[in-house]
Design an enzyme around this catalytic site. Structure first.
Site, PDB file in Angstrom:
ATOM      1  N   SER A 231       1.015  -1.170   0.095  1.00 23.32           N
ATOM      2  CA  SER A 231      -0.034  -0.115   0.104  1.00 23.32           C
ATOM      3  C   SER A 231       0.789   1.395   0.066  1.00 23.32           C
ATOM      4  O   SER A 231       2.101   1.227   0.493  1.00 23.32           O
ATOM      5  CB  SER A 231      -1.000   0.070   1.404  1.00 23.32           C
ATOM      6  OG  SER A 231      -1.401   1.375   1.523  1.00 23.32           O
TER       7      SER A 231
ATOM      8  N   TYR B 135       0.132  -0.196  10.528  1.00 24.18           N
ATOM      9  CA  TYR B 135      -0.341  -0.232   9.119  1.00 24.18           C
ATOM     10  C   TYR B 135       1.082  -0.310   8.221  1.00 24.18           C
ATOM     11  O   TYR B 135       1.272  -1.153   7.410  1.00 24.18           O
ATOM     12  CB  TYR B 135      -1.328   0.319   8.719  1.00 24.18           C
ATOM     13  CG  TYR B 135      -1.953  -0.145   7.266  1.00 24.18           C
ATOM     14  CD1 TYR B 135      -2.521  -1.241   7.120  1.00 24.18           C
ATOM     15  CD2 TYR B 135      -1.836   1.015   6.333  1.00 24.18           C
ATOM     16  CE1 TYR B 135      -3.067  -1.447   5.946  1.00 24.18           C
ATOM     17  CE2 TYR B 135      -2.361   0.670   5.087  1.00 24.18           C
ATOM     18  CZ  TYR B 135      -2.722  -0.518   4.875  1.00 24.18           C
ATOM     19  OH  TYR B 135      -3.330  -1.093   3.709  1.00 24.18           O
TER      20      TYR B 135
END
Length: 336
Positions: A178, A204
């Site tokens: 990501s 994350y």
């Protein structure tokens, strides 16, 4: 039949920026069905994690349309059955489910053993599942949830499926990363936020950096035996991944307005799945690994001076020494 050796370019030891860029002839927002038009996957098996929703479902759909036999490891069996039934009906393809929770190493081992029984040869593995911005928590094995699920669960799954992947070589692994990787490199001395304040986005980011480094590490080790991996950033897609992000935060970050209208940079799930499917099937990427891919192309280093840059990776996400270090650490953490 002797296994075909791949060209030396697959070793994953040269800088991504040193290679000619690989760009699909399709538009950056083409959907996954366009990517597989003309692709024949009959007789091939693909495993897609997170296939019971969002990107995973659309990734599986495209592979089925191309003729692949698809196995979906799922945590929620009932939800998986509903999705599998719809995929069978809409594509005419063969879908099988395996119970597997990436947040449990024991579950990953059990699920992987079942997958190997179903498919002694696996041509494509797409490590698509993930969690994002979770409240501070631990997996059943004691790892920070996002690192444990997004990275370690997939690391162990891939390791457990290596015999089937090698038997099908040339085979490909796709690791979903990501743009969130930009939030954090690997914090080697505090992976689990035991000494620093927990930040869900830093956690994350660390897990997504780990996903990209995993693709580099796998390619370093197995490319000359016919197994390569690439990291894929699918873009912004509104799926169940955002369930831990409050609506007010989504508005503050510009993801959607007060009327619920999404920012036009967001892709549909079918558009978001396209780069994963391209990485898994395109002749352009035959024997090529260790790259960061997005928008159906080989990405470039992030331009920090660009206003609101949407494209590009931070070099630490593809650092070869970090990839080797993470591989060794991950082996130790999962008990290999």
């Amino acid at each position: 039949m002797a296994r075909r050796r791949l060209p030396s370019m697959t070793h994953g030891n040269s800088s991504q920026s040193d290679r000619p860029r690989i760009i699909s002839p399709l538009a950056p927002r083409a959907d996954a069905a366009e990517v597989v038009r003309g692709v024949d996957l009959k007789g091939k098996t693909a495993v897609v994690t997170g296939g019971a929703s969002g990107l995973g479902t659309e990734t599986a759909r495209a592979l089925l349309l191309a003729g692949a036999h698809v196995i979906l490891p799922v945590r929620d069996r009932a939800k998986g059955e509903r999705v599998a039934a719809e995929l069978r009906q809409s594509t005419g393809g063969t879908v099988e489910l395996v119970d597997l929770d990436l947040g449990s190493l024991a579950s990953v081992r059990r699920g992987a053993a079942e997958i190997r029984q179903l498919a002694p040869r696996i041509h494509i593995l797409i490590n698509n599942a993930g969690v994002m911005a979770t409240p501070q928590s631990r997996t059943v094995d004691g790892f920070e949830t996002q690192f444990g699920t997004n990275h370690l669960g997939h690391f162990l799954l891939t390791r457990e499926l290596l015999p089937a992947l090698m038997a099908a070589a040339p085979a490909r692994v796709v690791a979903l990363t990501s743009s969130g990787h930009r939030r954090s490199d690997i914090v080697w001395d505090d992976l689990n936020f035991e000494r620093r304040p927990y930040d869900p986005w830093d956690a994350y980011g660390q897990s997504k950096t780990a996903n990209a480094l995993f693709a580099v590490g796998l390619t370093q080790r197995y490319a000359d035996q016919g197994l390569t991996a690439n990291a894929v950033h699918p873009g912004g897609i509104m799926t169940g991944l955002q369930k831990f992000v409050p609506l007010e935060d989504q508005r503050r970050m510009g993801w959607q307005d007060e009327h619920g209208t999404l920012n036009p940079v967001f892709k549909t799930p079918a558009e978001g799945a396209s780069t994963s499917v391209w990485a898994a099937t395109s002749p352009q990427l035959y024997g090529v690994g260790g790259l960061f891919l997005e928008d159906l192309q080989h990405s470039t280093p992030l331009d920090e001076s660009a206003p609101n840059p949407l494209f590009g990776y931070k070099p630490y996400a593809l650092d070869h020494e970090s990839a080797r270090r993470l591989w060794a650490l991950s082996e130790a953490l999962v008990g290999e």
